[in-house]
Design a protein around this motif. Structure first.
Motif, PDB file in Angstrom:
ATOM      1  N   GLU A  93      23.739  88.105  16.924  1.00 34.59           N
ATOM      2  CA  GLU A  93      24.699  87.124  17.424  1.00 34.59           C
ATOM      3  C   GLU A  93      26.021  87.189  16.667  1.00 34.59           C
ATOM      4  N   ASP A  94      25.936  87.145  15.338  1.00 33.57           N
ATOM      5  CA  ASP A  94      27.140  87.147  14.504  1.00 33.57           C
ATOM      6  C   ASP A  94      28.098  86.055  14.942  1.00 33.57           C
ATOM      7  N   LEU A  95      27.611  84.845  14.982  1.00 31.92           N
ATOM      8  CA  LEU A  95      28.408  83.700  15.415  1.00 31.92           C
ATOM      9  C   LEU A  95      28.691  82.787  14.235  1.00 31.92           C
ATOM     10  N   CYS A  96      29.844  82.157  14.278  1.00 30.23           N
ATOM     11  CA  CYS A  96      30.273  81.235  13.238  1.00 30.23           C
ATOM     12  C   CYS A  96      30.836  79.992  13.911  1.00 30.23           C
ATOM     13  N   PHE A  97      30.389  78.817  13.481  1.00 30.29           N
ATOM     14  CA  PHE A  97      30.812  77.547  14.069  1.00 30.29           C
ATOM     15  C   PHE A  97      31.625  76.781  13.027  1.00 30.29           C
ATOM     16  N   ILE A  98      32.879  76.490  13.383  1.00 29.04           N
ATOM     17  CA  ILE A  98      33.838  75.889  12.450  1.00 29.04           C
ATOM     18  C   ILE A  98      34.319  74.545  12.998  1.00 29.04           C
ATOM     19  N   PRO A  99      34.207  73.444  12.235  1.00 25.88           N
ATOM     20  CA  PRO A  99      34.850  72.190  12.633  1.00 25.88           C
ATOM     21  C   PRO A  99      36.368  72.319  12.546  1.00 25.88           C
ATOM     22  N   GLU A 100      37.058  72.024  13.641  1.00 20.97           N
ATOM     23  CA  GLU A 100      38.513  72.100  13.712  1.00 20.97           C
ATOM     24  C   GLU A 100      39.052  70.796  14.289  1.00 20.97           C
ATOM     25  N   LYS A 101      39.425  69.893  13.389  1.00 16.35           N
ATOM     26  CA  LYS A 101      39.910  68.571  13.794  1.00 16.35           C
ATOM     27  C   LYS A 101      38.842  67.878  14.627  1.00 16.35           C
ATOM     28  N   THR A 102      39.128  67.564  15.901  1.00 14.79           N
ATOM     29  CA  THR A 102      38.149  66.899  16.755  1.00 14.79           C
ATOM     30  C   THR A 102      37.351  67.884  17.585  1.00 14.79           C
ATOM     31  N   PHE A 103      37.440  69.177  17.291  1.00 13.58           N
ATOM     32  CA  PHE A 103      36.752  70.215  18.053  1.00 13.58           C
ATOM     33  C   PHE A 103      35.698  70.891  17.182  1.00 13.58           C
ATOM     34  N   LEU A 104      34.778  71.578  17.861  1.00 12.86           N
ATOM     35  CA  LEU A 104      33.851  72.499  17.220  1.00 12.86           C
ATOM     36  C   LEU A 104      34.092  73.859  17.852  1.00 12.86           C
ATOM     37  N   ALA A 105      34.576  74.806  17.062  1.00 11.28           N
ATOM     38  CA  ALA A 105      34.953  76.123  17.573  1.00 11.28           C
ATOM     39  C   ALA A 105      33.888  77.144  17.208  1.00 11.28           C
ATOM     40  N   ALA A 106      33.608  78.044  18.155  1.00  9.35           N
ATOM     41  CA  ALA A 106      32.665  79.145  17.938  1.00  9.35           C
ATOM     42  C   ALA A 106      33.445  80.448  17.870  1.00  9.35           C
ATOM     43  N   TYR A 107      33.211  81.237  16.819  1.00  7.97           N
ATOM     44  CA  TYR A 107      33.914  82.501  16.590  1.00  7.97           C
ATOM     45  C   TYR A 107      32.904  83.642  16.521  1.00  7.97           C
ATOM     46  N   CYS A 108      33.373  84.808  16.922  1.00  9.24           N
ATOM     47  CA  CYS A 108      32.602  86.027  16.764  1.00  9.24           C
ATOM     48  C   CYS A 108      32.953  86.637  15.412  1.00  9.24           C
ATOM     49  N   MET A 109      31.966  86.845  14.552  1.00  9.97           N
ATOM     50  CA  MET A 109      32.229  87.383  13.217  1.00  9.97           C
ATOM     51  C   MET A 109      32.550  88.866  13.254  1.00  9.97           C
ATOM     52  N   ARG A 110      32.245  89.560  14.340  1.00  8.21           N
ATOM     53  CA  ARG A 110      32.578  90.979  14.432  1.00  8.21           C
ATOM     54  C   ARG A 110      34.060  91.191  14.734  1.00  8.21           C
ATOM     55  N   SER A 111      34.596  90.399  15.667  1.00 10.00           N
ATOM     56  CA  SER A 111      35.978  90.599  16.102  1.00 10.00           C
ATOM     57  C   SER A 111      36.919  89.498  15.644  1.00 10.00           C
ATOM     58  N   GLY A 112      36.403  88.359  15.166  1.00  9.92           N
ATOM     59  CA  GLY A 112      37.243  87.232  14.796  1.00  9.92           C
ATOM     60  C   GLY A 112      37.782  86.477  15.986  1.00  9.92           C
ATOM     61  N   GLU A 113      37.274  86.758  17.174  1.00 11.46           N
ATOM     62  CA  GLU A 113      37.763  86.119  18.395  1.00 11.46           C
ATOM     63  C   GLU A 113      37.124  84.757  18.567  1.00 11.46           C
ATOM     64  N   GLN A 114      37.906  83.803  19.029  1.00  8.54           N
ATOM     65  CA  GLN A 114      37.383  82.472  19.325  1.00  8.54           C
ATOM     66  C   GLN A 114      36.716  82.503  20.693  1.00  8.54           C
ATOM     67  N   LEU A 115      35.416  82.244  20.728  1.00  6.96           N
ATOM     68  CA  LEU A 115      34.662  82.308  21.970  1.00  6.96           C
ATOM     69  C   LEU A 115      34.815  81.045  22.795  1.00  6.96           C
ATOM     70  N   CYS A 116      34.754  79.906  22.161  1.00  5.64           N
ATOM     71  CA  CYS A 116      34.941  78.641  22.882  1.00  5.64           C
ATOM     72  C   CYS A 116      35.287  77.549  21.887  1.00  5.64           C
ATOM     73  N   ARG A 117      35.807  76.459  22.435  1.00  2.00           N
ATOM     74  CA  ARG A 117      36.179  75.296  21.639  1.00  2.00           C
ATOM     75  C   ARG A 117      35.616  74.063  22.326  1.00  2.00           C
ATOM     76  N   LEU A 118      34.688  73.399  21.685  1.00  2.00           N
ATOM     77  CA  LEU A 118      33.955  72.298  22.296  1.00  2.00           C
ATOM     78  C   LEU A 118      34.573  70.979  21.888  1.00  2.00           C
ATOM     79  N   GLU A 119      34.782  70.115  22.864  1.00  2.00           N
ATOM     80  CA  GLU A 119      35.438  68.839  22.625  1.00  2.00           C
ATOM     81  C   GLU A 119      34.592  67.711  23.195  1.00  2.00           C
ATOM     82  N   ALA A 120      34.112  66.845  22.325  1.00  2.00           N
ATOM     83  CA  ALA A 120      33.403  65.639  22.739  1.00  2.00           C
ATOM     84  C   ALA A 120      33.527  64.548  21.689  1.00  2.00           C
ATOM     85  N   HIS A 121      33.874  64.932  20.453  1.00  2.00           N
ATOM     86  CA  HIS A 121      34.042  63.952  19.384  1.00  2.00           C
ATOM     87  C   HIS A 121      35.363  63.216  19.559  1.00  2.00           C
TER      88      HIS A 121
END
Length: 503
Positions: free
Chosen positions: A417-445
């Motif tokens: 998977e090589d996934l990384c989940f980072i809290p970013e302000k009111t979002f939860l962002a998912a990144y690919c550790m291989r490419s550094g690309e942001q896969l999605c940004r989840l907003e519900a908080h």
């Protein structure tokens, strides 16, 4: 576009393909106070512990987060009692929360200067309170033997607490500023990593004494690095290095010049050239103005323009300037070493998070351990901690984490998977550790997200924040398959790689 099913959530399709990310469950276990830490027991992954800003603790069943908690431990500040022993929680914010590896009963919480050991089967009373006489910044547990809790403290030390006797058995020194985060290595219990406000990530071996082995160096793989200089010697060291004749000669010269004498000599003017000069270049110059013209009041219209701005325009300018500062931090690299005695800085500014990806030690093509670090400079770095250098195709990538010097709980999953989940302000962002690309940004908080925790298999991710809500995200079915009856927050298109807006 390819589709992803819920059964394949552990593969890349769950987060990377044309699959949907849904909000499975949302709850507010502590009521009003915000959640500062969460921790999932790794044996069967059925219980999650949460700690709040008021020092209270909750034990929840992951299968029924919306239901009543298994146990509720009130904070000490709720009734004004102290943060010592007893069944109460902590007096103030929970700064650390961790389960004993491969155990679903014992967990440790840290708040203020007190470290407490709890038994999940009987959480009414604290099993073992340990007062460390310094503010706790982070905790990491290892099974040992013996079982040990590594605690990062505000007095710039890392202490090892033997959980069998409830006493600190070793104090490790090296940080010049308080450490904020700490983690044990994945493959064995003989490697400990700590990151602090001084920007360094230090590697420790508890068997080797109280000093760190080395610091992680972001420039360690460079071939043509400049040679490090030795520190400049003081006057005493220079005297010691000189011969006896040199020391005597210097004492004679100082005596001749009167160095160190307390006798006051009158001042003698050596030349009247400047005193009798008729140059008028600085005539009429006001002190401190730096010009040769008569001083006058400032005529800049900038102050008047700022005074005429409305409150809305001022807020817009403040947001714009704050956004510029946050973007500028991504262009700053860690400072380079100049002298031999200096420590290598892993980040420019404080290191606020360290994590070892789940199952990251099973990596045939790379090192046994992979360590991720996050700093206030807005960068995630992937390390080979055994060599102390960067590792991977994408060794550094940018994120939008907070800039305050406070520990931030991130989550990562290794292997395919090589996934990384980072809290970013009111979002939860998912990144690919291989490419550094942001896969999605989840907003519900509705408040700042403070912590994230990934479950093994990467099908579900927990997040909590200052709004007091605990959310469970899951990689849901694709649009082509049967989607569950849940609110879709974001989904990812494999062709464009962009995350769509919420439905």
């Amino acid at each position: 576009s390819t589709s992803a099913t819920l059964g394949m959530a552990a593969s890349e399709g769950g987060w990377r393909a044309d699959g949907e990310v849904s909000l499975g469950v949302a709850c507010q276990p502590h009521g009003g106070p915000g959640i500062s830490r969460i921790a999932v027991e790794r044996r069967i992954q059925r219980v999650v512990a949460s700690g709040a800003e008021d020092g209270s603790l909750r034990l929840l069943d992951i299968r029924s987060l919306a239901g009543p908690p298994r146990a509720a431990i009130a904070g000490c500040c709720a009734d004004g009692e102290g943060g010592g022993a007893g069944g109460k929680g902590h007096d103030g914010r929970i700064e650390a929360l961790s389960w004993l590896p491969d155990d679903n009963r014992l967990f440790v919480s840290g708040g203020g200067s007190c470290l407490k050991v709890w038994d999940a089967s009987s959480p009414s009373d604290c099993v073992l309170p340990v007062d460390l006489h310094a503010t706790i910044k982070g905790v990491a547990l290892t099974v040992g033997p013996p079982p040990v809790a590594a605690v990062a403290l505000s007095d710039c030390t890392v202490r090892l607490v033997d959980l069998r006797i409830g006493r600190a058995v070793n104090t490790m020194q090296g940080h010049t500023q308080p450490p904020l985060c700490i983690a044990w290595g994945a493959s064995n219990a003989n490697r400990l990593y700590s990151g602090g406000k001084d920007g360094t990530v230090r590697v420790w071996d508890p068997r080797m004494g109280a000093r760190s082995l080395f610091c992680l160096d972001p420039y360690g793989l460079e071939k043509d690095r400049p040679l490090l200089r030795k520190s400049e010697k003081s006057a005493e060291e220079l005297d010691k290095s000189k011969s006896a004749f040199g020391r005597v000669r210097r004492e004679e010269v100082e005596k001749l010049l009167g160095v160190g004498s307390t006798r006051v000599e009158p001042y003698h003017v050596r030349s009247f050239k400047n005193m009798l000069s008729s140059r008028t270049n600085n005539m009429g110059r006001a002190p401190g103005t730096g010009g040769g013209q008569i001083w006058s009041a400032p005529t800049s219209s900038g102050l008047a323009v700022l005074a005429d701005l409305t409150e809305q325009e001022r807020e817009q300018r403040e947001r714009w300037s704050q956004g510029c500062l946050e973007r500028e931090r991504h262009f700053l690299d860690p400072p380079r070493r100049e002298f031999e005695h200096e420590a290598s800085c892993a980040h420019r500014g404080a290191v606020i998070s360290l994590t070892v990806p789940l199952d990251g030690n099973v990596n045939r093509k790379g090192p046994r351990n992979v360590l991720l670090s996050c700093g206030v400079d807005g960068k995630i770095r992937s390390w080979d901690p055994e060599r102390g250098t960067l590792f991977g195709k994408k060794q550094v990538f940018d994120v939008e984490c907070w800039t305050q010097e406070q520990a931030l709980q991130i989550a990562a999953h290794g292997l395919s998977e090589d996934l990384c989940f980072i809290p970013e302000k009111t979002f939860l962002a998912a990144y690919c550790m291989r490419s550094g690309e942001q896969l999605c940004r989840l907003e519900a908080h509705t408040g700042t997200v403070t912590c994230a925790e990934a479950l093994t298999g990467c099908g579900r991710v927990l997040s909590a924040g200052a709004d007091g809500r605990l959310l469970c995200w899951r990689a849901a079915l694709s649009a082509a398959a049967e989607a569950p009856a849940e609110d879709v927050i974001a989904w990812i298109d494999s062709e464009t790689g962009s995350a769509s807006q919420a439905r």
